[in-house]
Design a protein around this motif. Structure first.
Motif, PDB file in Angstrom:
ATOM      1  N   ILE A  21     -11.118 -67.155  30.002  1.00  0.00           N
ATOM      2  CA  ILE A  21     -10.688 -68.643  29.771  1.00  0.00           C
ATOM      3  C   ILE A  21     -11.807 -69.686  30.120  1.00  0.00           C
ATOM      4  CG2 ILE A  21      -8.805 -70.110  30.542  1.00  0.00           C
ATOM      5  CD1 ILE A  21      -7.624 -67.923  29.025  1.00  0.00           C
ATOM      6  N   LEU A  22     -11.978 -70.432  29.152  1.00  0.00           N
ATOM      7  CA  LEU A  22     -12.847 -71.290  29.414  1.00  0.00           C
ATOM      8  C   LEU A  22     -12.214 -72.973  29.593  1.00  0.00           C
ATOM      9  CD1 LEU A  22     -16.189 -72.196  29.245  1.00  0.00           C
ATOM     10  CD2 LEU A  22     -15.806 -72.794  26.941  1.00  0.00           C
ATOM     11  N   GLU A  23     -12.423 -73.418  30.531  1.00  0.00           N
ATOM     12  CA  GLU A  23     -11.875 -74.992  30.755  1.00  0.00           C
ATOM     13  C   GLU A  23     -12.937 -75.977  30.117  1.00  0.00           C
ATOM     14  OE1 GLU A  23      -9.166 -76.130  34.457  1.00  0.00           O
ATOM     15  OE2 GLU A  23     -11.229 -77.007  34.844  1.00  0.00           O
ATOM     16  N   ILE A  24     -12.247 -76.700  29.228  1.00  0.00           N
ATOM     17  CA  ILE A  24     -13.026 -77.682  28.548  1.00  0.00           C
ATOM     18  C   ILE A  24     -12.534 -78.994  29.124  1.00  0.00           C
ATOM     19  CG2 ILE A  24     -13.793 -78.945  26.443  1.00  0.00           C
ATOM     20  CD1 ILE A  24     -13.267 -76.239  24.927  1.00  0.00           C
ATOM     21  N   VAL A  25     -13.681 -79.847  29.771  1.00  0.00           N
ATOM     22  CA  VAL A  25     -13.224 -81.311  30.240  1.00  0.00           C
ATOM     23  C   VAL A  25     -13.934 -82.377  29.220  1.00  0.00           C
ATOM     24  CG1 VAL A  25     -13.671 -80.568  32.629  1.00  0.00           C
ATOM     25  CG2 VAL A  25     -15.557 -81.659  31.442  1.00  0.00           C
ATOM     26  N   ASN A  26     -13.029 -83.649  29.626  1.00  0.00           N
ATOM     27  CA  ASN A  26     -13.416 -84.861  28.920  1.00  0.00           C
ATOM     28  C   ASN A  26     -14.696 -85.235  29.517  1.00  0.00           C
ATOM     29  OD1 ASN A  26     -13.520 -87.461  28.343  1.00  0.00           O
ATOM     30  ND2 ASN A  26     -11.503 -87.744  27.879  1.00  0.00           N
ATOM     31  N   PRO A  27     -15.830 -85.342  28.769  1.00  0.00           N
ATOM     32  CA  PRO A  27     -17.246 -85.777  29.450  1.00  0.00           C
ATOM     33  C   PRO A  27     -17.282 -87.230  29.908  1.00  0.00           C
ATOM     34  CG  PRO A  27     -17.367 -85.587  26.829  1.00  0.00           C
ATOM     35  CD  PRO A  27     -16.107 -85.107  27.174  1.00  0.00           C
ATOM     36  N   ALA A  28     -16.104 -88.041  29.516  1.00  0.00           N
ATOM     37  CA  ALA A  28     -16.214 -89.286  30.034  1.00  0.00           C
ATOM     38  C   ALA A  28     -15.735 -89.523  31.404  1.00  0.00           C
ATOM     39  CB  ALA A  28     -15.682 -90.237  29.118  1.00  0.00           C
ATOM     40  N   ASN A  29     -15.130 -88.754  31.922  1.00  0.00           N
ATOM     41  CA  ASN A  29     -14.153 -88.699  33.064  1.00  0.00           C
ATOM     42  C   ASN A  29     -14.393 -87.267  33.920  1.00  0.00           C
ATOM     43  OD1 ASN A  29     -12.327 -87.364  32.236  1.00  0.00           O
ATOM     44  ND2 ASN A  29     -10.934 -89.197  31.405  1.00  0.00           N
ATOM     45  N   GLY A  30     -14.693 -86.605  33.340  1.00  0.00           N
ATOM     46  CA  GLY A  30     -14.673 -84.874  33.859  1.00  0.00           C
ATOM     47  C   GLY A  30     -13.281 -84.270  34.022  1.00  0.00           C
ATOM     48  N   PRO A 348     -33.882 -92.461  35.818  1.00  0.00           N
ATOM     49  CA  PRO A 348     -32.918 -91.558  36.430  1.00  0.00           C
ATOM     50  C   PRO A 348     -31.476 -92.280  36.487  1.00  0.00           C
ATOM     51  CG  PRO A 348     -34.953 -91.628  37.264  1.00  0.00           C
ATOM     52  CD  PRO A 348     -34.823 -92.582  36.592  1.00  0.00           C
ATOM     53  N   GLY A 349     -30.405 -91.204  36.731  1.00  0.00           N
ATOM     54  CA  GLY A 349     -29.316 -91.731  37.443  1.00  0.00           C
ATOM     55  C   GLY A 349     -28.249 -92.063  36.292  1.00  0.00           C
ATOM     56  N   ARG A 350     -27.114 -92.287  36.660  1.00  0.00           N
ATOM     57  CA  ARG A 350     -26.002 -92.975  35.811  1.00  0.00           C
ATOM     58  C   ARG A 350     -26.155 -94.495  35.547  1.00  0.00           C
ATOM     59  NH1 ARG A 350     -23.360 -88.606  38.297  1.00  0.00           N
ATOM     60  NH2 ARG A 350     -21.980 -87.285  37.001  1.00  0.00           N
ATOM     61  N   PRO A 351     -25.833 -95.107  34.589  1.00  0.00           N
ATOM     62  CA  PRO A 351     -25.848 -96.370  34.373  1.00  0.00           C
ATOM     63  C   PRO A 351     -24.856 -97.328  35.614  1.00  0.00           C
ATOM     64  CG  PRO A 351     -25.276 -95.399  32.334  1.00  0.00           C
ATOM     65  CD  PRO A 351     -25.163 -94.447  33.360  1.00  0.00           C
ATOM     66  N   ALA A 355     -19.593 -94.199  37.578  1.00  0.00           N
ATOM     67  CA  ALA A 355     -19.859 -93.356  38.606  1.00  0.00           C
ATOM     68  C   ALA A 355     -19.439 -91.638  38.335  1.00  0.00           C
ATOM     69  CB  ALA A 355     -19.129 -93.563  39.925  1.00  0.00           C
ATOM     70  N   GLN A 356     -18.651 -91.848  37.037  1.00  0.00           N
ATOM     71  CA  GLN A 356     -17.835 -90.476  36.652  1.00  0.00           C
ATOM     72  C   GLN A 356     -18.131 -90.362  35.386  1.00  0.00           C
ATOM     73  OE1 GLN A 356     -13.483 -91.427  37.339  1.00  0.00           O
ATOM     74  NE2 GLN A 356     -13.518 -89.832  39.008  1.00  0.00           N
ATOM     75  N   GLY A 357     -18.343 -89.074  34.675  1.00  0.00           N
ATOM     76  CA  GLY A 357     -18.576 -88.702  33.573  1.00  0.00           C
ATOM     77  C   GLY A 357     -20.088 -88.467  33.460  1.00  0.00           C
ATOM     78  N   TYR A 358     -20.430 -87.837  32.348  1.00  0.00           N
ATOM     79  CA  TYR A 358     -21.880 -87.507  31.915  1.00  0.00           C
ATOM     80  C   TYR A 358     -22.750 -88.366  31.669  1.00  0.00           C
ATOM     81  CZ  TYR A 358     -19.337 -83.207  33.093  1.00  0.00           C
ATOM     82  OH  TYR A 358     -18.380 -82.281  33.737  1.00  0.00           O
ATOM     83  N   PHE A 359     -22.537 -89.663  31.988  1.00  0.00           N
ATOM     84  CA  PHE A 359     -23.328 -90.775  31.260  1.00  0.00           C
ATOM     85  C   PHE A 359     -24.717 -90.659  32.056  1.00  0.00           C
ATOM     86  CE2 PHE A 359     -18.922 -92.263  31.515  1.00  0.00           C
ATOM     87  CZ  PHE A 359     -18.657 -92.552  29.935  1.00  0.00           C
ATOM     88  N   VAL A 360     -25.817 -91.244  31.139  1.00  0.00           N
ATOM     89  CA  VAL A 360     -27.141 -91.282  31.379  1.00  0.00           C
ATOM     90  C   VAL A 360     -27.502 -92.479  30.804  1.00  0.00           C
ATOM     91  CG1 VAL A 360     -27.455 -88.933  31.230  1.00  0.00           C
ATOM     92  CG2 VAL A 360     -28.043 -90.214  29.380  1.00  0.00           C
TER      93      VAL A 360
END
Length: 494
Positions: A21-30, A348-351, A355-360
Motif C-alpha cells: 500500500i502506497l500513501e500519496i500526499v498532496n504536495p502543497a500541504n503534505g 536554500p529553504g522554503r519561500p 512552512a508546509q508542503g514541498y515548496f522551494v
C-alpha cells in the motif's frame, strides 16, 4: 481519503494481487489523499496476456477503424478534462495554468495521432520490393510521474495508430492521475485488451514488461539511469526500445537578442512544470559583455514569480512533487553555493510564508562554471545556472559540453543567425525564440537523453516494422543467368 486497489485489464477494472500500500500526499500541504494498492508481477502478466489476445485482431484492423478509435478516445478524454486538471493540481502540484494545458494535451494527442495516421502510407514500392509497414506487436508504455496524463495518452495514441495493443505502466507516484485518465479511456468503449493499465513498482511490474517475451516494444519516458536498466533487460528478448530520458538543456542568448523579452522567456523555460521537466532550459548561456544586464533583468523578473497554492490562478510555481524531490533540490542548491556559484535569486529553504508542503525558492545562480555539478547534472527542480561565453563558437561548445542532448533554445533578433547556431547544437529539438514545441514534430534526444523519437509520423513509425516482399520478375533459364550465385551475395550467408 480515496483508495485505489484495481488495475485495468482486458477491458475491466479488476482487483490487483499486490499487497503493498502506497500513501500519496498532496504536495502543497503534505496531507494524505490516496491509498494506492500497487499491482504486482502477476497483474502485469495478466495484462500482457490480454494485450496479446487483442493484438491479433488489432493488427488486422483497417485505418478507418483505428481512426474511429482515436477519435473516440479524444472525445472521451476531453469530457474528463476538468477532472484530469484538478487531480493534476491535487496530486502533483502543477499550477492551474500548467494543469489545464496537460489536460487539454491529453485529448489533443489522439487528434495529432489521427492526423498522422490519416496521411500515412503503410505500403510503398522500393525497387522490385513492396515494403509493408506492420505493427511491431504488444507494446509496453512506461510513463513518468511528472507528466502522467499527457505521456500516457501520447504513447497510447501512437501505439494504437500503428495497430499495437498496449500495457501501460504509469509511475506509482501518479496513481490518482492515472486512475482518472484510465476511467476516461475506458469510457471510449474500445474492444477489451487493446490497452491495459497496471500501476506498480519498476522492480516487478516494470521488470516483467522489460523481460516478458510476449512484449515486442517498450516506450519509456524517465531518468537516464532507469532507461539504461530497461534497455539492458529488454535486450535479452530483442525488444524494440525507445527511451526519452534526462536533459540539461541550454538556452543561448545571442548578443543581438532583445534581452528584455528573451530573459523572461528563458526563465519560463527553465522553471516550467515547477522545474520538473526534462526539457527545461536550466543552463542560460549569456555573452560576457552583457552579464550584468542579464542579472539585473533576472532579479527584476523574479519578483513577479509567485510561489504558492497551485490551484490559485495567480500562482506561477507550485510545490515539488514529493519530499524526495524537495530534499534533492535543496542538496543541489547547497552544492552550487559550496562550489562557488553566486546566488542572484532564491536560495536554500522554503519561500517565506510557506512552512508546509514541498515548496522551494526558485533559484538562479550566476558565475557558474560549466564543470560545476549544477551545470552538469539534471536537478529536476527550479534551479537555473547562468554561464558566460565569449562568442558564438564558445556558446556552441559550452552548450554541447554535456552528457545530455534533449532540447535547446536560441534567442536572437536574427532568426537566420539563430538557426545557424541551432544547427550546430547536439540536441533532438531546437526552439528559436519560443518555449513551446510543435507537438506534431519528432521529439527525443541524442547522447544520454535517449534513443528514438515520439509524436506525429515519427511516433507512429516507431511502433511499426518494415517487411520487404520481393516478387520474381523473370525466370532465369540456367545457372549462367544467376551470376551472383557463389560470389559472396548476401543470400549465401543465410
Amino acid at each position: 481519503m480515496r483508495s485505489i486497489d484495481t488495475a485495468y485489464i482486458d477491458g475491466a477494472f479488476v482487483p490487483v494481487s499486490g499487497d503493498e500500500i502506497l500513501e500519496i500526499v498532496n504536495p502543497a500541504n503534505g496531507e494524505p489523499i490516496v491509498r494506492q494498492r500497487l499491482a504486482g508481477r502477476q497483474d502485469a502478466r495478466r495484462a500482457i496476456a490480454a494485450a496479446s489476445r487483442a493484438q491479433a485482431a488489432l493488427s488486422q484492423s483497417t485505418k478507418a477503424e483505428r481512426l474511429d478509435m482515436l477519435r473516440s478516445l479524444q472525445a472521451a478524454v476531453l469530457r474528463r478534462a476538468d477532472e484530469i486538471r484538478d487531480v493534476t493540481i491535487e496530486e502533483y502540484g502543477a499550477p492551474i495554468s500548467r494543469a489545464r494545458w496537460i489536460s487539454q494535451y491529453a485529448s489533443d494527442c489522439f487528434g495529432y495521432a489521427a492526423d498522422a495516421l490519416q496521411r500515412y502510407q503503410f505500403s510503398r514500392r522500393i525497387g522490385d520490393a513492396t515494403v509493408r509497414m506492420e505493427p511491431v506487436g504488444v507494446a509496453a508504455l512506461i510513463a513518468p510521474w511528472n507528466a502522467a496524463a499527457g505521456t500516457i495518452c501520447s504513447k497510447l495514441a501512437s501505439a494504437l495508430a500503428a495497430g499495437c495493443a498496449s500495457v501501460i505502466k504509469p509511475s506509482e507516484l501518479s496513481g490518482l492521475q492515472s486512475q482518472m485518465v484510465t476511467e476516461a479511456l475506458h469510457s471510449a468503449g474500445l474492444p477489451a485488451g487493446i490497452f491495459n493499465v497496471v500501476v506498480g513498482r519498476g522492480s516487478d511490474v516494470g521488470d516483467e514488461l522489460a523481460t516478458n517475451p510476449d512484449v515486442a516494444r517498450i516506450s519509456f519516458t524517465g531518468s537516464t539511469a532507469t532507461g539504461k536498466a530497461i534497455a539492458r533487460a529488454a535486450s535479452e528478448t530483442m525488444k524494440r526500445v525507445s527511451l526519452s530520458l534526462s536533459g540539461k538543456s541550454a538556452a543561448i542568448l545571442l548578443d543581438d537578442a532583445d534581452f528584455e523579452t528573451a530573459v523572461p522567456m528563458a526563465l519560463s523555460s527553465g522553471f516550467q512544470n515547477n522545474g520538473q521537466a526534462c526539457i527545461a532550459g536550466t543552463r542560460i548561456l549569456v555573452p560576457h559583455g552583457r552579464l550584468e544586464e542579464v542579472e539585473a533583468i533576472v532579479r527584476a523578473a523574479m519578483g513577479a514569480w509567485k510561489v504558492g497554492d497551485p490551484a490559485d490562478p495567480g500562482t506561477t510555481l507550485g510545490p515539488l512533487a514529493s519530499a524526495a524531490q524537495f530534499d534533492r533540490v535543496q542538496r543541489y542548491i547547497a552544492r552550487g553555493i559550496e562550489q562557488g556559484a553566486t546566488l542572484i535569486a532564491g536560495g536554500p529553504g522554503r519561500p517565506e510564508g510557506l512552512a508546509q508542503g514541498y515548496f522551494v525558492r526558485p533559484t538562479v545562480f550566476a558565475d557558474v562554471g560549466n564543470d560545476m555539478d549544477i551545470a552538469r547534472e539534471e536537478i529536476f527542480g527550479p534551479v537555473l545556472s547562468i554561464i558566460a561565453y565569449s562568442d558564438d563558437d564558445d556558446a556552441v561548445a559550452k552548450a554541447n559540453d554535456s552528457a545530455y542532448g534533449l532540447q535547446a533554445y536560441v534567442y536572437s533578433r536574427d532568426v537566420e543567425r539563430a538557426s545557424r547556431v541551432g544547427e550546430r547544437l547536439m540536441a533532438g529539438s531546437i526552439l528559436i525564440n519560443r518555449v513551446t514545441p510543435d507537438l506534431r514534430a519528432p521529439f527525443g534526444g541524442v547522447k544520454q537523453s535517449g534513443i528514438g523519437r515520439e509524436f506525429g509520423l515519427f511516433g507512429l513509425e516507431s511502433f511499426l516494422e518494415p517487411k520487404a516482399i520481393v516478387r520474381e520478375h523473370a525466370k532465369p533459364q540456367d545457372a549462367a543467368a544467376q551470376p551472383w550465385r557463389g560470389q559472396g551475395c548476401i543470400t549465401d550467408f543465410y
